[in-house]
Design an enzyme around this catalytic site. Sequence first.
Site, mmCIF file in Angstrom:
data_model
loop_
_atom_site.group_PDB
_atom_site.id
_atom_site.type_symbol
_atom_site.label_atom_id
_atom_site.label_comp_id
_atom_site.label_asym_id
_atom_site.label_seq_id
_atom_site.Cartn_x
_atom_site.Cartn_y
_atom_site.Cartn_z
ATOM 1 N N GLY A 26 0.460 -1.194 0.103
ATOM 2 C CA GLY A 26 -0.211 0.273 -0.499
ATOM 3 C C GLY A 26 0.564 1.700 0.163
ATOM 4 C CG ASP B 76 -6.582 -7.896 -3.473
ATOM 5 O OD1 ASP B 76 -6.414 -7.414 -1.457
ATOM 6 O OD2 ASP B 76 -7.419 -8.304 -3.714
ATOM 7 C CE1 TYR C 121 -8.420 0.234 9.882
ATOM 8 C CE2 TYR C 121 -8.257 1.351 12.058
ATOM 9 C CZ TYR C 121 -8.261 1.567 10.743
ATOM 10 O OH TYR C 121 -6.478 2.064 10.539
ATOM 11 C CB VAL C 122 -11.538 -2.093 16.625
ATOM 12 C CG1 VAL C 122 -10.952 -2.699 17.408
ATOM 13 C CG2 VAL C 122 -11.735 -0.530 16.439
ATOM 14 C CG ASN D 20 0.724 1.134 4.753
ATOM 15 O OD1 ASN D 20 0.646 1.993 5.716
ATOM 16 N ND2 ASN D 20 0.805 1.575 3.421
ATOM 17 C CB ILE E 147 -2.242 10.009 9.992
ATOM 18 C CG1 ILE E 147 -0.722 8.943 10.802
ATOM 19 C CG2 ILE E 147 -0.493 10.302 9.011
ATOM 20 C CD1 ILE E 147 -0.179 9.934 11.902
ATOM 21 N NE ARG F 48 -5.753 6.166 -1.956
ATOM 22 C CZ ARG F 48 -6.077 5.659 -1.085
ATOM 23 N NH1 ARG F 48 -6.542 6.060 -0.874
ATOM 24 N NH2 ARG F 48 -6.234 4.376 -1.214
#
Length: 247
Positions: A12, A63, A155-156, A90, A188, A15
């Site tokens: 990743g 991917d 996500y967590v 990342n 961030i 960006r």
Amino acid sequence: MKLLNKKAIVTGGTRGIGKGIVEELVQNGCSVVFTYFSSDESARTIEKELSSDSVKVFGFKADASSFSCAEDTVKFAIEKLGGIDILVNNAGRTKDTLMLRMTEQDFDSIINANLKSVFNYTKAVLKPMIGQRYGKIINISSVVGLVGNPGQANYVASKAGVIGLTKSNAKELASRNINVNAVAPGFIETDMTDKLNDQQREAILTNIPIKRLGKPEDVAKAVVFLASSESDYITGQVLTVDGGMVM
Ligand code: NAP
């Protein structure tokens, strides 16, 4: 230069934090293969901007949630760079919603992109790293993986899982001279946090003692430290980069 002639894979890297990590590695003399999901144009621009006579930089579309793509990336990196010393896991994404509304697909897709991806790339680099008896693996988790966050159960869970995987792999791989650590960023400034409105931003800032959101380079400098010989006696740790938000 802390990483002169070293070779890295960064997942990743087109960006945000990943791009910042690629730039910081290159500034420290490291050649890099970075992956991405769809941003072909950005990948070609980054390759052109960062490649030089002394440092090679290649983008590779893969991917991160697919194990065979991870194997292809490692093969490509060995072909182009001649080896792999550093892996930075990342790549990641969000699909936020309350638990009540979260679908099975919402959960699975985030676990695959954020947690299984770390398994995929770690497993794919192990043979070359064990063979050379050297490696630095840095996994990007998140402070929410330490403290939880409403609306981000998928996500967590993925980011807490990354911390568990980091510690387990650190214990397994220390005898092979491979260090495995995690970095847990706070808020961030990237596309991922662009969605926050002014009110949310203000609320977040009240909880950050350093009184600003982080920048990709704040995280990237921590990654370079963990990728360098300066951290040779550090493994299985979670380095929080969040302006003091979680302590
Ligand atoms: P971002 O700006 O959204 O960039 C994500 C990067 O990952 C892009 O290069 C994207 O490629 C790539 N990517 C996403 N899914 C992928 C997949 N399945 N396979 C390959 N590449 C994939 O994200 P960010 O804010 O820089 O976040 C980077 C990491 O830091 C993530 O793991 C995130 O969870 C973590 N983090 C971020 C924050 C924050 O405040 N921003 C805080 C804590 C942790 P494309 O450009 O091709 O889409």
